[in-house]
Each structure stands twice: as structure tokens, then as C-alpha cells.
Scaffold this motif. Structure first.
Motif, mmCIF file in Angstrom:
data_model
loop_
_atom_site.group_PDB
_atom_site.id
_atom_site.type_symbol
_atom_site.label_atom_id
_atom_site.label_comp_id
_atom_site.label_asym_id
_atom_site.label_seq_id
_atom_site.Cartn_x
_atom_site.Cartn_y
_atom_site.Cartn_z
ATOM 1 N N GLU A 88 0.823 -1.207 0.000
ATOM 2 C CA GLU A 88 0.000 0.000 0.000
ATOM 3 C C GLU A 88 0.857 1.258 0.000
ATOM 4 O O GLU A 88 1.887 1.334 0.679
ATOM 5 C CB GLU A 88 -0.898 0.020 1.237
ATOM 6 N N GLY A 89 0.406 2.256 -0.775
ATOM 7 C CA GLY A 89 0.977 3.584 -0.748
ATOM 8 C C GLY A 89 -0.138 4.589 -0.549
ATOM 9 O O GLY A 89 -1.310 4.217 -0.482
ATOM 10 N N PRO A 90 0.173 5.879 -0.467
ATOM 11 C CA PRO A 90 -0.867 6.888 -0.235
ATOM 12 C C PRO A 90 -1.970 6.887 -1.289
ATOM 13 O O PRO A 90 -3.150 6.999 -0.956
ATOM 14 C CB PRO A 90 -0.087 8.212 -0.263
ATOM 15 N N GLN A 91 -1.596 6.751 -2.569
ATOM 16 C CA GLN A 91 -2.589 6.806 -3.639
ATOM 17 C C GLN A 91 -2.647 5.536 -4.482
ATOM 18 O O GLN A 91 -3.571 5.361 -5.278
ATOM 19 C CB GLN A 91 -2.302 7.997 -4.555
ATOM 20 N N ARG A 127 8.393 -0.237 -5.323
ATOM 21 C CA ARG A 127 7.874 -0.184 -3.958
ATOM 22 C C ARG A 127 8.175 1.155 -3.296
ATOM 23 O O ARG A 127 7.354 1.697 -2.550
ATOM 24 C CB ARG A 127 8.413 -1.357 -3.141
ATOM 25 N N LYS A 128 9.353 1.664 -3.547
ATOM 26 C CA LYS A 128 9.701 2.997 -3.039
ATOM 27 C C LYS A 128 8.790 4.047 -3.666
ATOM 28 O O LYS A 128 8.320 4.967 -2.982
ATOM 29 C CB LYS A 128 11.157 3.304 -3.359
ATOM 30 N N LEU A 129 8.522 3.911 -4.949
ATOM 31 C CA LEU A 129 7.715 4.895 -5.662
ATOM 32 C C LEU A 129 6.269 4.914 -5.176
ATOM 33 O O LEU A 129 5.665 5.997 -5.071
ATOM 34 C CB LEU A 129 7.752 4.614 -7.167
ATOM 35 N N ILE A 130 5.695 3.752 -4.877
ATOM 36 C CA ILE A 130 4.294 3.779 -4.423
ATOM 37 C C ILE A 130 4.187 4.393 -3.022
ATOM 38 O O ILE A 130 3.159 4.984 -2.688
ATOM 39 C CB ILE A 130 3.626 2.390 -4.467
ATOM 40 N N GLN A 131 5.250 4.263 -2.226
ATOM 41 C CA GLN A 131 5.236 4.912 -0.914
ATOM 42 C C GLN A 131 5.291 6.435 -1.049
ATOM 43 O O GLN A 131 4.890 7.157 -0.131
ATOM 44 C CB GLN A 131 6.417 4.422 -0.069
ATOM 45 N N GLU A 162 4.034 3.845 -14.885
ATOM 46 C CA GLU A 162 4.739 3.433 -16.094
ATOM 47 C C GLU A 162 5.433 2.087 -15.893
ATOM 48 O O GLU A 162 5.386 1.205 -16.769
ATOM 49 C CB GLU A 162 5.775 4.487 -16.484
ATOM 50 N N GLU A 163 6.085 1.903 -14.750
ATOM 51 C CA GLU A 163 6.818 0.667 -14.490
ATOM 52 C C GLU A 163 5.872 -0.532 -14.417
ATOM 53 O O GLU A 163 6.158 -1.607 -14.960
ATOM 54 C CB GLU A 163 7.618 0.797 -13.190
ATOM 55 N N ALA A 164 4.762 -0.364 -13.720
ATOM 56 C CA ALA A 164 3.820 -1.482 -13.581
ATOM 57 C C ALA A 164 3.181 -1.845 -14.916
ATOM 58 O O ALA A 164 3.041 -3.028 -15.248
ATOM 59 C CB ALA A 164 2.744 -1.124 -12.563
ATOM 60 N N MET A 165 2.814 -0.849 -15.705
ATOM 61 C CA MET A 165 2.102 -1.112 -16.949
ATOM 62 C C MET A 165 2.982 -1.770 -18.003
ATOM 63 O O MET A 165 2.487 -2.474 -18.887
ATOM 64 C CB MET A 165 1.503 0.192 -17.495
ATOM 65 N N ILE A 166 4.305 -1.547 -17.933
ATOM 66 C CA ILE A 166 5.195 -2.133 -18.933
ATOM 67 C C ILE A 166 5.726 -3.486 -18.463
ATOM 68 O O ILE A 166 6.387 -4.199 -19.243
ATOM 69 C CB ILE A 166 6.359 -1.178 -19.266
#
Length: 244
Positions: free
Chosen positions: A99-102, A125-129, A142-146
Motif C-alpha cells: 500500500e501507498g498513499p494513492q 515499492r519505493k515509488l508507491i510509498q 509506467e513501471e507497472a504497466m510495462i
């Protein structure tokens, strides 16, 4: 039902026991190459080229065909063991949740093809936080979709919907320039994959199939096309995959 749906419903990948993938329904076939940024992180798949195919064609699964990407029967000469070992549980039942904020990330490591798209800018994981930061949020999306294998799926916490590209049903033969090897078979757009026993794997927008014959999670790719046995063992221990 529109024409596109009719065509899609004829598309299928059939896995033959210890034999190739039989692709039917006129599925388009492309070649793409992984590219990296200045920091050496994989960023995109480019140089798309369409390969002329027939309505039905067979793709090599053992990795030894002299007519790649097509099968030439070599699997018979080498006694190829194509035993399917992957679970048929739905993705969401296998996935861990971060989980991250958004943003919410679901992650099923056993699908990982190790194309390394999730490492840029400190990793997903760092980015979603940090997803309250618009730049971090966009990079994570972008990372998840590719992610070709579909290991990673990112969800908008406000709407509950996943971020997914709308792929035409198609197959991409991935070349990993950085690792100097052929990557997996990237299956896009929800093409059904039928096991050699006649049952279906979960139909997903994106998955990667093994084409080197070495995966321990057949029919899916597990990075064996470039990883050493030690690297694979380390990865499986990290994610508890040896306990399954």
C-alpha cells in the motif's frame, strides 16, 4: 458481437506435452528489444517489427530449434521435458499487496520474467510509498504497466481500477539487448492459454511464456534465459517460492 471480438475468440495458444506452442486464430507476431536509460535501467520495449505468420503456427518451446522462433521438431531429438509446473490459481490469490498513499500494488513474484522494468528511480515499492508526489506516482504507473509478465499490477486506490494498457491481442518475441540474449514470449491482450491437459490458465492482459526450455515455472518464464541457477535460487528464497 463486433468483428474484432469474433477474431479474438478464435485466438488461442495451445501447449502440447513436451512439444511446442500451437498458436491459432491468426495472432499477430512481433519482435521487440528492451532498451535501457542512461543509468542502465530497463525502460521500454521498442523497434517493433511484425513477422509474417499463418493462421496457425508453432513456436519453439525447447529453445533448440534451428528455425526460431518456429518449432522444427528438435524437441523430439533432445527428449525435451516441457512438464508444466505453474499453479493455475488466479493471479489475485497469489499476489502480495503493498500500500501507498494513492496506489496499491499487487505482486505475484512467481510470474517474474526478470526484465527489470520495476527498478528505475529506486524501484516500484519505493515509488508507491511516495505516490503523493505526482512524478513518483507517474513513474510507478509506467513501471507497472510495462511489466511484461504481469507480475506487477498497480491499482488506483480512489477508483479501485488497475492501470493497464489496452493491447491488441498479439505475441511479442522479446530480445534482451542488455543481457545479450533472447527474452520470453510476451503474450498481450488476453489471449487464452490452454494447458497440455486441456484446462485453461487464467486469461490475463499480459503474461510471459518460456521459450528457452529452462524455466522452473513452465509454461511461464522465470528468467532462466539469462539468470544462473544461483541467482534463481536466491530470488526464490527471497520470495518464499521454494516453500510452495
Amino acid at each position: 458481437m463486433v468483428k474484432a471480438d469474433l477474431l479474438k475468440n478464435k485466438m488461442k495458444i495451445k501447449i502440447v506435452e513436451n512439444s511446442p506452442y500451437i498458436v491459432s486464430g491468426g495472432v499477430p507476431l512481433y519482435e521487440q528489444t528492451i532498451i535501457t536509460d542512461e543509468a542502465g535501467h530497463t525502460r521500454d520495449l521498442v523497434d517493433e517489427k511484425e513477422i509474417t505468420t499463418r493462421e496457425t503456427y508453432t513456436l519453439c518451446r525447447c529453445g533448440q530449434s534451428k528455425d526460431k522462433p518456429y518449432c522444427d521438431g528438435t524437441h523430439n531429438d533432445i527428449n525435451f521435458d516441457g512438464t508444466e509446473t505453474a499453479s493455475k490459481k488466479p493471479y489475485i490469490e497469489k499476489a502480495e499487496i503493498f500500500e501507498g498513499p494513492q496506489l496499491r500494488l499487487t505482486d505475484a513474484p512467481e510470474f517474474c520474467d526478470h526484465s527489470r522494468f520495476c527498478l528505475r528511480s529506486g524501484g516500484i515499492r519505493k515509488l508507491i510509498q511516495e505516490s503523493n508526489n505526482p512524478e513518483a506516482k507517474q513513474t510507478a504507473i509506467e513501471e507497472a504497466m510495462i511489466c511484461p509478465s504481469g507480475r506487477l499490477v498497480l491499482w488506483d486506490k480512489e477508483t479501485g481500477k488497475p492501470f493497464e494498457n489496452e493491447f491488441e491481442p498479439s505475441i511479442v518475441l522479446v530480445h534482451d539487448d542488455q543481457k545479450r540474449c533472447q527474452g520470453p514470449i510476451w503474450v498481450r491482450g488476453g489471449i487464452p492459454i490452454e494447458s497440455s491437459d486441456g484446462t485453461l490458465y487464467e486469461t490475463r492482459n499480459r503474461v510471459t511464456l518460456c521459450r528457452c526450455g529452462k524455466s522452473d515455472n513452465k509454461p511461464y518464464c522465470d528468467g532462466s534465459h539469462w539468470m544462473t541457477a544461483e541467482e534463481k535460487l536466491k530470488f526464490r528464497k527471497k520470495w518464499g517460492l521454494n516453500e510452495e
